[in-house]
Design a protein around this motif. Sequence first.
Motif, mmCIF file in Angstrom:
data_model
loop_
_atom_site.group_PDB
_atom_site.id
_atom_site.type_symbol
_atom_site.label_atom_id
_atom_site.label_comp_id
_atom_site.label_asym_id
_atom_site.label_seq_id
_atom_site.Cartn_x
_atom_site.Cartn_y
_atom_site.Cartn_z
ATOM 1 N N LYS A 95 26.797 34.025 40.521
ATOM 2 C CA LYS A 95 26.698 34.455 38.503
ATOM 3 C C LYS A 95 27.759 34.989 37.383
ATOM 4 C CE LYS A 95 21.376 35.061 38.195
ATOM 5 N NZ LYS A 95 20.013 36.288 37.685
ATOM 6 N N ASP A 96 28.105 35.136 36.605
ATOM 7 C CA ASP A 96 29.053 35.705 35.849
ATOM 8 C C ASP A 96 28.159 36.905 35.363
ATOM 9 O OD1 ASP A 96 31.276 34.936 34.409
ATOM 10 O OD2 ASP A 96 29.920 37.064 32.728
ATOM 11 N N ALA A 97 29.023 37.446 35.362
ATOM 12 C CA ALA A 97 28.134 39.719 35.000
ATOM 13 C C ALA A 97 28.025 39.573 33.903
ATOM 14 C CB ALA A 97 29.850 40.218 35.564
ATOM 15 N N SER A 98 28.209 38.563 33.536
ATOM 16 C CA SER A 98 27.015 38.681 31.830
ATOM 17 C C SER A 98 26.057 38.297 32.443
ATOM 18 C CB SER A 98 28.100 37.904 30.816
ATOM 19 O OG SER A 98 28.010 36.299 31.293
ATOM 20 N N GLU A 99 25.449 37.987 33.151
ATOM 21 C CA GLU A 99 24.324 37.168 32.908
ATOM 22 C C GLU A 99 23.499 38.105 34.031
ATOM 23 O OE1 GLU A 99 23.928 32.612 34.853
ATOM 24 O OE2 GLU A 99 25.924 33.185 35.399
ATOM 25 N N ILE A 100 23.694 39.130 34.270
ATOM 26 C CA ILE A 100 22.769 40.604 34.707
ATOM 27 C C ILE A 100 22.744 41.204 33.885
ATOM 28 C CG2 ILE A 100 23.486 42.191 36.387
ATOM 29 C CD1 ILE A 100 23.488 39.963 37.734
ATOM 30 N N GLU A 101 21.383 42.006 33.898
ATOM 31 C CA GLU A 101 21.189 42.355 32.408
ATOM 32 C C GLU A 101 21.256 44.082 32.828
ATOM 33 O OE1 GLU A 101 17.424 41.121 31.667
ATOM 34 O OE2 GLU A 101 17.483 39.120 30.391
ATOM 35 N N GLU A 102 21.160 44.578 33.780
ATOM 36 C CA GLU A 102 20.784 45.965 34.887
ATOM 37 C C GLU A 102 22.045 46.390 33.902
ATOM 38 O OE1 GLU A 102 19.065 46.510 38.157
ATOM 39 O OE2 GLU A 102 18.642 43.887 38.074
ATOM 40 N N LYS A 103 22.044 47.570 34.059
ATOM 41 C CA LYS A 103 23.563 48.752 34.221
ATOM 42 C C LYS A 103 24.049 49.513 35.340
ATOM 43 C CE LYS A 103 23.846 48.483 28.778
ATOM 44 N NZ LYS A 103 24.534 48.691 27.396
ATOM 45 N N PHE A 104 24.844 49.541 35.199
ATOM 46 C CA PHE A 104 25.247 50.335 36.337
ATOM 47 C C PHE A 104 25.527 51.900 36.308
ATOM 48 C CE2 PHE A 104 24.036 45.841 37.340
ATOM 49 C CZ PHE A 104 22.974 46.291 38.573
ATOM 50 N N ASP A 105 25.521 52.737 37.692
ATOM 51 C CA ASP A 105 26.518 53.196 37.386
ATOM 52 C C ASP A 105 27.814 53.388 37.971
ATOM 53 O OD1 ASP A 105 23.850 55.389 37.756
ATOM 54 O OD2 ASP A 105 24.591 55.431 39.788
ATOM 55 N N ILE A 106 28.514 52.554 38.957
ATOM 56 C CA ILE A 106 29.662 52.248 39.143
ATOM 57 C C ILE A 106 29.537 50.624 39.082
ATOM 58 C CG2 ILE A 106 31.875 52.442 40.223
ATOM 59 C CD1 ILE A 106 30.841 54.540 41.661
ATOM 60 N N VAL A 107 30.618 50.023 38.105
ATOM 61 C CA VAL A 107 31.221 48.878 37.931
ATOM 62 C C VAL A 107 32.438 48.557 38.952
ATOM 63 C CG1 VAL A 107 31.483 46.318 36.441
ATOM 64 C CG2 VAL A 107 29.146 48.122 36.226
ATOM 65 N N THR A 108 32.821 47.614 40.221
ATOM 66 C CA THR A 108 33.576 47.651 40.884
ATOM 67 C C THR A 108 34.281 45.857 40.378
ATOM 68 O OG1 THR A 108 32.343 46.665 42.687
ATOM 69 C CG2 THR A 108 32.872 49.367 42.332
ATOM 70 N N ALA A 109 34.926 45.950 40.677
ATOM 71 C CA ALA A 109 36.596 44.794 40.734
ATOM 72 C C ALA A 109 37.441 44.779 42.138
ATOM 73 C CB ALA A 109 37.036 44.028 39.710
ATOM 74 N N ILE A 110 36.716 44.375 43.093
ATOM 75 C CA ILE A 110 38.284 45.699 44.282
ATOM 76 C C ILE A 110 38.753 43.113 44.311
ATOM 77 C CG2 ILE A 110 37.809 45.623 46.726
ATOM 78 C CD1 ILE A 110 36.890 47.195 44.534
ATOM 79 N N GLU A 111 39.892 43.525 43.674
ATOM 80 C CA GLU A 111 41.069 42.207 44.213
ATOM 81 C C GLU A 111 40.221 41.821 43.985
ATOM 82 O OE1 GLU A 111 44.017 43.240 45.873
ATOM 83 O OE2 GLU A 111 42.754 45.253 45.130
ATOM 84 N N VAL A 112 40.200 41.362 42.135
ATOM 85 C CA VAL A 112 39.625 40.524 41.355
ATOM 86 C C VAL A 112 40.712 39.736 39.970
ATOM 87 C CG1 VAL A 112 37.761 39.722 39.431
ATOM 88 C CG2 VAL A 112 37.075 40.850 42.341
ATOM 89 N N LEU A 113 40.495 41.491 39.673
ATOM 90 C CA LEU A 113 41.714 40.856 38.160
ATOM 91 C C LEU A 113 43.247 39.953 38.335
ATOM 92 C CD1 LEU A 113 41.390 42.071 35.072
ATOM 93 C CD2 LEU A 113 42.335 44.164 36.101
#
Length: 248
Positions: free
Chosen positions: A105-123
């Motif tokens: 899924k795309d991140a926008s399709e996730i409804e929950e919220k999290f303590d930490i969101v990571t993007a490891i070697e993605v940007l």
Amino acid sequence: MNKKFKIQELEYHFPYHHLPHLDNQDNVVNYRSLAWGYKYFCYLLHCKKIIESLRANSVLDVGCGEGRFLGLLGKEVPKKIGVDLSKRAIGFAKAFHPEIEFFPKDASEIEEKFDIVTAIEVLEHIPDEEVSDFFTKLAARTNEQGKILISVPSTVKPVSAKHYRHYNQELFENQLQAANIPFEIEKVEYVYREPKWLKFYIKLTNNKFGSLQVKYFNNLIWKYIQKNLCISDVEHGEELIVLLKRQQ
């Protein structure tokens, strides 16, 4: 479950039947190697250390690939979810880490919220015109006290064919400002430097003619790298790691 079955089951921590493979001329090759494995584990383990220091209860890994990073976190983080647009990558992630939730899924399709969101070697894989939207998606999935952790290749290394850009701190700050999300930089770190002798060693032991792996020397080199080369500086660091926090 009998003893012999248990022995076989333990072999499946990795699909070892896929190590030998056929090359373009249908010759059997008995090994696979990754020349940048030292750098890979330096930045993965450093990001792991940051998350553990924050004592996060939940992590969303955006662009999780085959799930290697979330698999490293272990039970210290009770809730772990990975998302990636590649169905093939998610298939690998589910196979390697069945205890973790993965979604194509795309991140926008996730409804929950999290303590930490990571993007490891993605940007570095995001087209220029989509970078601001990507930052917005990360921010939207982070809870009120949450943080965003991003790692990207630095401008110390030339831009590879599969990347849109490599980063210095100025470029990162400019993109963050353009995204206009309520986050600011809390910490910037540079990870992994590769001296000439190490480059030579890697080329000598991993090249088009074959791979030479001596466990004793590999262990010594990895210990040296962990102690002396994993943490670097702006002039030599091949990876830029940025921790973002909500603006006060």
